[in-house]
Design an enzyme around this catalytic site. Sequence first.
Site, PDB file in Angstrom:
ATOM      1  CE1 TYR A  74      -4.107   1.920   0.412  1.00 44.73           C
ATOM      2  CE2 TYR A  74      -2.633   3.364   1.631  1.00 44.73           C
ATOM      3  CZ  TYR A  74      -3.836   3.158   0.987  1.00 44.73           C
ATOM      4  OH  TYR A  74      -4.756   4.164   0.900  1.00 44.73           O
ATOM      5  CG  PHE A 136      -6.051  17.002 -24.258  1.00 44.97           C
ATOM      6  CD1 PHE A 136      -6.270  16.581 -25.554  1.00 44.97           C
ATOM      7  CD2 PHE A 136      -6.652  16.303 -23.223  1.00 44.97           C
ATOM      8  CE1 PHE A 136      -7.061  15.476 -25.811  1.00 44.97           C
ATOM      9  CE2 PHE A 136      -7.449  15.194 -23.475  1.00 44.97           C
ATOM     10  CZ  PHE A 136      -7.654  14.779 -24.772  1.00 44.97           C
ATOM     11  CG  ASP A 137     -10.617  17.176 -24.987  1.00 44.01           C
ATOM     12  OD1 ASP A 137      -9.539  16.671 -24.694  1.00 44.01           O
ATOM     13  OD2 ASP A 137     -11.493  16.582 -25.625  1.00 44.01           O
ATOM     14  CG  ASP A 227      -0.469  18.054 -21.378  1.00 44.18           C
ATOM     15  OD1 ASP A 227      -0.266  16.850 -21.110  1.00 44.18           O
ATOM     16  OD2 ASP A 227      -1.591  18.484 -21.704  1.00 44.18           O
ATOM     17  CB  ALA A 229       0.347  12.874 -23.912  1.00 46.65           C
ATOM     18  CE  LYS A 270      -3.248  10.394 -24.871  1.00 47.51           C
ATOM     19  NZ  LYS A 270      -4.007  10.519 -23.626  1.00 47.51           N
ATOM     20  CG  HIS A 463     -16.224  15.857 -27.687  1.00 46.73           C
ATOM     21  ND1 HIS A 463     -16.138  16.833 -26.723  1.00 46.73           N
ATOM     22  CD2 HIS A 463     -15.120  15.092 -27.541  1.00 46.73           C
ATOM     23  CE1 HIS A 463     -15.019  16.660 -26.040  1.00 46.73           C
ATOM     24  NE2 HIS A 463     -14.383  15.620 -26.509  1.00 46.73           N
TER      25      HIS A 463
HETATM   26  N1  F0G Z   1      -2.869  15.945 -22.376  1.00 45.77           N
HETATM   27  C1  F0G Z   1      -2.814  15.590 -23.663  1.00 45.77           C
HETATM   28  C2  F0G Z   1      -1.918  16.322 -24.600  1.00 45.77           C
HETATM   29  C3  F0G Z   1      -3.601  14.527 -24.136  1.00 45.77           C
HETATM   30  O1  F0G Z   1      -3.547  14.182 -25.414  1.00 45.77           O
HETATM   31  C4  F0G Z   1      -4.446  13.850 -23.211  1.00 45.77           C
HETATM   32  C5  F0G Z   1      -5.298  12.759 -23.659  1.00 45.77           C
HETATM   33  C6  F0G Z   1      -4.461  14.258 -21.878  1.00 45.77           C
HETATM   34  C7  F0G Z   1      -3.660  15.308 -21.492  1.00 45.77           C
HETATM   35  C8  F0G Z   1      -5.339  13.600 -20.844  1.00 45.77           C
HETATM   36  O2  F0G Z   1      -4.822  12.368 -20.535  1.00 45.77           O
HETATM   37  O3  F0G Z   1      -6.610  10.777 -21.278  1.00 45.77           O
HETATM   38  O4  F0G Z   1      -4.726  10.035 -19.828  1.00 45.77           O
HETATM   39  O5  F0G Z   1      -6.493  11.487 -18.913  1.00 45.77           O
HETATM   40  N2  F0G Z   1      -5.562  12.517 -24.857  1.00 45.77           N
HETATM   41  C9  F0G Z   1      -6.317  11.410 -25.406  1.00 45.77           C
HETATM   42  C10 F0G Z   1      -6.460  11.611 -26.885  1.00 45.77           C
HETATM   43  C11 F0G Z   1      -7.556  11.062 -24.704  1.00 45.77           C
HETATM   44  O6  F0G Z   1      -7.263  10.866 -27.488  1.00 45.77           O
HETATM   45  O7  F0G Z   1      -5.785  12.450 -27.475  1.00 45.77           O
HETATM   46  P1  F0G Z   1      -5.730  11.106 -20.110  1.00 45.77           P
END
Ligand code: F0G
Length: 472
Positions: A74, A136-137, A227, A229, A270, A463
């Site tokens: 844990y 990112f969204d 950020d 990914a 990713k 979306h």
């Molecule tokens: N930042 C970036 C640049 C991303 O592309 C994503 C996720 C996230 C943050 C959020 O990360 O999904 O692990 O919580 N992108 C995916 C996409 C979902 O389809 O581009 P997460």
Amino acid sequence: MDNYKHLPEPFRVRVVEPVKTTTEEYRKEKIEKAGMNPFLLDSEDVFIDLLTDSGTGAITQSMQAAMLMGDEAYSGSRSYYALANAVKKIFDYDLTIPTHQGRGAEQLYIPVLIAKREKEKGLDRDKMVAFSNYFFDTTQGHTQVNCCVAKNVYVEEAFDTSTHADFKGNFDLDKLEQGILEVGPKNVPYIISTITCNSAGGQPVSIANLKAVYEIAQRYDIPVIMDSARYAENAYFIQQREPGYQDWSIEDITLETYKYADALAMSAKKDAMVQMGGLMCFKNESMFEVYTECRTLCVVQEGFPTYGGLEGGAMERLAVGLYEAMRQEWLEYRIGQIEYLVSGLESIGVVCQQAGGHAAFVDAGKLLPHIPSDQFPAHALACELYKVAGIRAVEIGSMLLGRDPATGKQHPCPAELLRLTIPRATYTQTHMDFVIEAFERVKNNAENIKGLEFTYEPKVLRHFTARLKEVN
Ligand code: F0G
């Protein structure tokens, strides 16, 4: 590899997942049942799934093997230290918190940085603005949920699919600095450098630009979050395109890149190739207080800070995946596959954003000029592509951007793009050829494709769950 036309898959496939083939009639029924929203389709009914590269790729045998070594304690798990050590070696960051995925990291650092700025600089919560080359969204979502305005400051050519530029993911530095001065530096809780810039088409950001952003941020004492990914893809583009880095390894470029931020937030699903996982890491002691606050939040939101949202095996897998992502021949193959798809589409007259890191971005506005942006041309294209060939892709346009929460008006969208996202080591060149052939069919019938209108429109992140019908 030795100047062959294509570098074929630099791996052998040893485990496969069968997929179902379906008829056009079947798919037409399914997409209508799904409210003309590919997110609401069952994956079983999808032949080639290009919705995302997030957690959908293959993993390597070393990652699979590492999973068996998990220490499931844990607290203070050995697997946590394996992960923290990999972070230290790869990024040279001292303080690591695992999270269940990227947005798990966002829910930690965003409120903490806002509270810190309020306490130390007297930030005015009615006036705060955070900046990014492009949020990112979910990052935008977390920023807005914390009542902070999210402002994108990207270069002019970022969304112009008719021009080529080496670093379309770059920040517009003048806009960034002007923006900071306009709202007052004390009201800017953080700056986010997104590498690669997903929303602009997986476009890279140069080291020179990241460095200049960091210099501006330091001038006003604003923390920069990377950020991360697609950190390895970004490093590959730097090696290929930015003067001075041609002889650098991906590992060295990565180390250099991370000098120009104070923290990193990562969706490890990713480039790091894990099915689930994320990271929140801080460079050094200067961020110790933020790290401590994030750890406290982590306990209530993700889990004890030495496992975040991850089991021990998952941390081991991620520790290996972080290294695997940086293989030179792997990146060459992967970016080559995207370039192959983009050039194939362009050769049949389907305009795309210049090839980026993880996806081909089709300019649906140009392919379907008869559909206005408020009838979502790229989303209509996604539905048609599914009907014609069972391919699932995702709209990156007006539908995703949504409405201004203050006025309820649709945000003006810089481009109506359809993202064909390529999972890692999952689909072959034959699949890419099939996608190109499917687009030929879609293009030949383009003028008959209809726009869409909502039958159900959720208030946020619409979306994902919206339902629509064709406009007559
Ligand atoms: N930042 C970036 C640049 C991303 O592309 C994503 C996720 C996230 C943050 C959020 O990360 O999904 O692990 O919580 N992108 C995916 C996409 C979902 O389809 O581009 P997460």
